[in-house]
Design an enzyme around this catalytic site. Structure first.
Site, short mmCIF file in Angstrom:
data_model
loop_
_atom_site.label_atom_id
_atom_site.label_comp_id
_atom_site.label_asym_id
_atom_site.label_seq_id
_atom_site.Cartn_x
_atom_site.Cartn_y
_atom_site.Cartn_z
N THR A 169 0.84 -1.19 0.00
CA THR A 169 0.00 0.00 0.00
C THR A 169 0.88 1.24 0.00
O THR A 169 1.76 1.37 0.85
CB THR A 169 -0.87 -0.03 1.27
OG1 THR A 169 -1.71 -1.17 1.18
CG2 THR A 169 -1.69 1.23 1.44
N HIS A 209 -5.91 -11.36 -1.09
CA HIS A 209 -5.27 -10.96 0.17
C HIS A 209 -6.02 -11.61 1.33
O HIS A 209 -7.06 -11.13 1.76
CB HIS A 209 -5.33 -9.44 0.29
CG HIS A 209 -4.48 -8.85 1.38
ND1 HIS A 209 -3.98 -9.60 2.42
CD2 HIS A 209 -4.03 -7.58 1.57
CE1 HIS A 209 -3.26 -8.81 3.21
NE2 HIS A 209 -3.27 -7.58 2.71
N HIS A 217 -2.83 -10.70 7.24
CA HIS A 217 -2.61 -9.45 8.00
C HIS A 217 -3.82 -8.86 8.72
O HIS A 217 -3.90 -7.64 8.89
CB HIS A 217 -1.98 -8.38 7.10
CG HIS A 217 -0.72 -8.84 6.45
ND1 HIS A 217 -0.14 -8.25 5.36
CD2 HIS A 217 0.09 -9.89 6.76
CE1 HIS A 217 0.96 -8.89 5.02
NE2 HIS A 217 1.12 -9.90 5.84
N TYR A 270 -6.97 -8.60 7.80
CA TYR A 270 -8.04 -7.98 7.02
C TYR A 270 -9.21 -8.97 6.85
O TYR A 270 -9.21 -10.03 7.47
CB TYR A 270 -7.48 -7.45 5.69
CG TYR A 270 -6.46 -6.36 5.97
CD1 TYR A 270 -6.87 -5.14 6.52
CD2 TYR A 270 -5.10 -6.56 5.78
CE1 TYR A 270 -5.95 -4.14 6.85
CE2 TYR A 270 -4.17 -5.56 6.09
CZ TYR A 270 -4.61 -4.35 6.63
OH TYR A 270 -3.70 -3.37 6.97
N ARG A 290 -2.58 -15.09 -0.62
CA ARG A 290 -1.63 -14.70 0.43
C ARG A 290 -2.25 -14.93 1.80
O ARG A 290 -3.38 -14.50 2.06
CB ARG A 290 -1.27 -13.22 0.27
CG ARG A 290 -0.10 -12.81 1.14
CD ARG A 290 0.34 -11.39 0.90
NE ARG A 290 1.79 -11.32 0.82
CZ ARG A 290 2.52 -10.28 1.24
NH1 ARG A 290 1.95 -9.21 1.74
NH2 ARG A 290 3.83 -10.30 1.14
N ARG A 319 7.60 -9.70 10.56
CA ARG A 319 8.70 -9.00 9.91
C ARG A 319 9.76 -8.60 10.91
O ARG A 319 9.63 -7.60 11.59
CB ARG A 319 8.16 -7.75 9.21
CG ARG A 319 7.12 -8.08 8.19
CD ARG A 319 6.53 -6.82 7.64
NE ARG A 319 5.15 -6.70 8.00
CZ ARG A 319 4.51 -5.55 8.03
NH1 ARG A 319 5.11 -4.45 7.77
NH2 ARG A 319 3.23 -5.52 8.35
N GLY A 378 10.89 -9.83 6.05
CA GLY A 378 12.22 -9.68 6.63
C GLY A 378 13.33 -10.35 5.86
O GLY A 378 14.38 -10.63 6.43
N ARG A 399 9.95 -3.73 1.84
CA ARG A 399 10.58 -2.43 2.13
C ARG A 399 11.83 -2.17 1.31
O ARG A 399 12.07 -1.04 0.88
CB ARG A 399 10.85 -2.34 3.63
CG ARG A 399 9.55 -2.27 4.43
CD ARG A 399 9.75 -2.59 5.89
NE ARG A 399 10.13 -3.99 6.07
CZ ARG A 399 10.42 -4.53 7.24
NH1 ARG A 399 10.39 -3.79 8.31
NH2 ARG A 399 10.74 -5.80 7.33
C1 LIG Z 1 4.42 0.33 3.33
C2 LIG Z 1 3.94 -1.08 3.35
C3 LIG Z 1 2.70 -1.39 2.82
C4 LIG Z 1 2.25 -2.71 2.78
N1 LIG Z 1 1.05 -3.00 2.19
C5 LIG Z 1 0.67 -4.28 2.01
C6 LIG Z 1 -0.47 -4.60 1.22
O1 LIG Z 1 -1.14 -3.74 0.64
N2 LIG Z 1 -0.79 -5.90 1.11
C7 LIG Z 1 -0.08 -6.90 1.72
O2 LIG Z 1 -0.42 -8.08 1.59
N3 LIG Z 1 1.02 -6.63 2.45
C8 LIG Z 1 1.43 -5.35 2.58
N4 LIG Z 1 2.60 -5.07 3.24
C9 LIG Z 1 3.46 -6.18 3.69
C10 LIG Z 1 4.54 -6.49 2.62
O3 LIG Z 1 3.97 -7.05 1.47
C11 LIG Z 1 5.61 -7.45 3.14
O4 LIG Z 1 5.04 -8.70 3.37
C12 LIG Z 1 6.27 -6.93 4.40
O5 LIG Z 1 6.74 -5.61 4.21
C13 LIG Z 1 7.44 -7.79 4.85
O6 LIG Z 1 8.41 -7.85 3.86
P1 LIG Z 1 9.78 -6.97 3.96
O7 LIG Z 1 10.44 -7.36 5.24
O8 LIG Z 1 10.55 -7.42 2.73
O9 LIG Z 1 9.41 -5.54 3.92
C14 LIG Z 1 3.05 -3.75 3.32
C15 LIG Z 1 4.30 -3.43 3.88
C16 LIG Z 1 4.74 -2.12 3.89
C17 LIG Z 1 6.11 -1.82 4.45
#
Ligand SMILES: Cc1cc2nc3c(=O)[nH]c(=O)nc-3n(C[C@H](O)[C@H](O)[C@H](O)COP(=O)(O)O)c2cc1C
Length: 385
Positions: free
Chosen positions: A29, A182, A185, A187, A234, A274, A312, A334
């Site tokens: 997002t 989705h 998380h 939702y 997911r 994470r 992560g 990220r």
């Molecule tokens: C800014 C931000 C927005 C996110 N929005 C979503 C989303 O819309 N849908 C979703 O399934 N996960 C969302 N996530 C989770 C990420 O898809 C991902 O699983 C999470 O950041 C962990 O991975 P990373 O450690 O590589 O960042 C979001 C994470 C971040 C940081």
């Protein structure tokens, strides 16, 4: 003798899709689709992150007017939104990339005053609100408490399934290669799956069978509309974001997997808490890191198709996950925000830009969105010094 073990950078065949490497853009997002309509900023953002035959997943995308819980997230339920997405998808396809749309309904993680049509209470499996440990981001950049939701009546659930079906048809019309449901998380779909939230006494509550039913109905409806090979799912059984606790995440994950195995979907995408460098999680921990790693391996072994992991992953952990067979593909979140050319950087083991958390959810079309420099830009700048 050549080592034919797969690496993070070796090709992968995911159903009909031939991918050139295993680094995936995780759904994120970003709040830049002003008034829900994808615009030129999104075209730039996604094309910056495209590689030839690389796989991208869009940010969570609203399936219907009741599904939003963040400001300026894109939708896929009206003509303008479909037209907006077409430009994004075209941009990605022109560069040879493949892109799925993540279909999202936030359920109770919404706010009646600013995100719900007509000021209605958000829908959920329950009438329990999300606790005060969590706050909702409002359009004016303040944070507020989550309101009391309205539990969906049993007879209303098919209408929501129908919203998913229409959204997926729109996604295909916009040119997407497929969709990701989705179910993670905290939702809407997770609000039905987790026993820490779902307190229903109807056929959607109680047993694992009943709690998985809504997700399954959505997946089946969507797969029937566009073909199972264009649908990914997911889930996050071990993540307690937004109070989405389950008393037995292992069994919940296995119950979902057992059912999804029968459907021959494009992939299963599992996120784990994470971890930051200090062993803390951003979304609340659920057991130790070792426990979660064990769970991920258990689910990976139980699932018969393509398994994507997320949460992560550094370069090192991603390389290891693929090499050890713990995942087929690794989704990066990220790090992909701050490194538009993440795939190249990971390949070269080049330094990474640091992400700026303060601009994750702001609305500027460039700042914190498309202005992170590529390696190419950095070297150009250095060569002028
Ligand atoms: C800014 C931000 C927005 C996110 N929005 C979503 C989303 O819309 N849908 C979703 O399934 N996960 C969302 N996530 C989770 C990420 O898809 C991902 O699983 C999470 O950041 C962990 O991975 P990373 O450690 O590589 O960042 C979001 C994470 C971040 C940081």
């Amino acid at each position: 003798m050549a080592d034919d073990k797969p690496t993070l950078f070796s090709p992968y065949k995911m159903g009909k899709l031939n991918l050139s490497h295993r680094v995936v853009l995780a759904p994120m997002t970003r709040c830049r689709a002003l008034n829900g309509i994808p615009n030129e900023a999104l075209v730039e953002y996604y094309t910056q992150r495209t590689t030839a035959a690389g796989f991208l997943i869009t940010e969570g995308t609203m399936i219907s007017p009741t599904s939003a819980g963040f400001p300026h997230v894109p939708g896929i339920f009206n003509k303008q939104q479909i037209e907006g997405w077409k430009k994004v998808v075209d941009g990605v396809h022109k560069q040879g990339g493949l892109i799925f749309c993540q279909l999202w309904h936030v359920g109770r993680a919404s706010h009646q005053v600013v995100y719900q049509p007509g000021g209605s209470a958000p829908i959920s499996s329950t009438e329990k609100p999300i606790s005060n440990k969590w706050k909702i981001l409002m359009p004016d950049a303040t944070y507020s408490s989550y309101p009391q939701p309205r539990p969906l009546a049993t007879h209303e659930i098919p209408d929501v399934v129908q919203d998913y079906r229409l959204a997926v048809i729109n996604a295909i019309q916009a040119g997407f290669d497929g969709v990701e449901i989705h179910g993670a998380h905290g939702y809407l779909l997770d609000q039905f799956m987790k026993d820490g939230i779902n307190d229903r006494t109807d056929e959607y509550g109680g047993s694992l069978e009943n709690r998985c039913k809504f997700l399954l109905q959505v997946v089946q409806a969507v797969a029937a509309a566009i073909g199972a090979d264009r649908v990914g799912v997911r889930i996050s059984p071990a993540i307690n974001h937004l109070d989405a606790m389950d008393s037995d995440p292992r069994s919940l994950g296995l119950a979902v997997i057992e059912r999804l195995n029968k459907l021959q979907l494009c992939y299963l995408h599992v996120t784990q808490p994470r971890y930051t460098a200090y062993g803390q999680t951003e979304s609340g921990s659920h057991g130790s890191e070792e426990e979660v790693a064990r769970l991920m391996k258990t689910w990976r072994r139980a699932y018969v198709g393509t398994f994507i992991c997320s949460g992560g992953y550094t370069r090192e952990l991603g390389v290891e996950a693929v090499a050890q067979g713990d995942a087929d593909l690794v989704a990066y979140g990220r790090l992909f925000i701050s490194n538009p050319d993440l795939v190249l950087r990971l390949k070269l083991n080049a330094p990474l830009n640091r992400y700026v958390r303060a601009t994750f959810y702001t609305h500027h079309p460039v700042v914190g969105y498309t202005d992170y420099p590529s390696l190419h830009k950095t070297y150009e700048r250095l060569s002028r010094l």
